[in-house]
Design an enzyme around this catalytic site. Structure first.
Site: not given
Length: 130
Positions: A88, A91-94
């Site tokens: 989406e 930018h790295a995201h958890m």
């Protein structure tokens, strides 16, 4: 290239912040799969999750852990699911998602539409549980 997440970190776009430290920022997903769906992001712009440095990767999980426990105290669920999709926003995201079944993490499902008051209420509850 600046991402929407960087703008959130910088305060240029408002968010329902849950926690922050020197390296990470956690906030409620504004398009949640379920109440309490929280995003945890590194402040350093890194496109892919597994491109995060080894040192920061360890800190990433340690930062997310108490947040997951707090969400679990507030939102009725069997556990907190963790998802790293990354399509989406570059930018790295958890994603930390309260789940009762695997289908609760189905990103093709319709997203909840919460009011600002509902977001603020769940935000306050999670922060209080930290």
């Amino acid at each position: 290239m600046m991402t929407i997440f960087t703008k959130i970190i910088n305060g240029e776009i408002p968010s329902y912040k849950i926690a922050e430290n020197d390296h990470f920022y956690a906030f409620l997903d504004i398009f949640p799969l379920v109440k309490g769906h929280t995003l945890v992001i590194p402040k350093a712009e890194t496109d892919k999750f597994f491109d995060v440095s080894d040192e920061l990767m360890q800190e990433y999980l340690l930062f997310a852990k108490p947040i997951a426990h707090a969400i679990e105290k507030v939102v009725p669920c069997n556990r907190i699911g963790v998802s790293v999709v990354g399509l989406e926003v570059p930018h790295a995201h958890m994603h930390l998602i309260p789940i009762n079944s695997a289908d609760d993490m189905n990103f093709s499902r319709s997203k909840l539409k919460l009011t600002p008051d509902e977001f603020r209420e769940i935000q306050a509850q999670i922060i209080a549980a930290l």
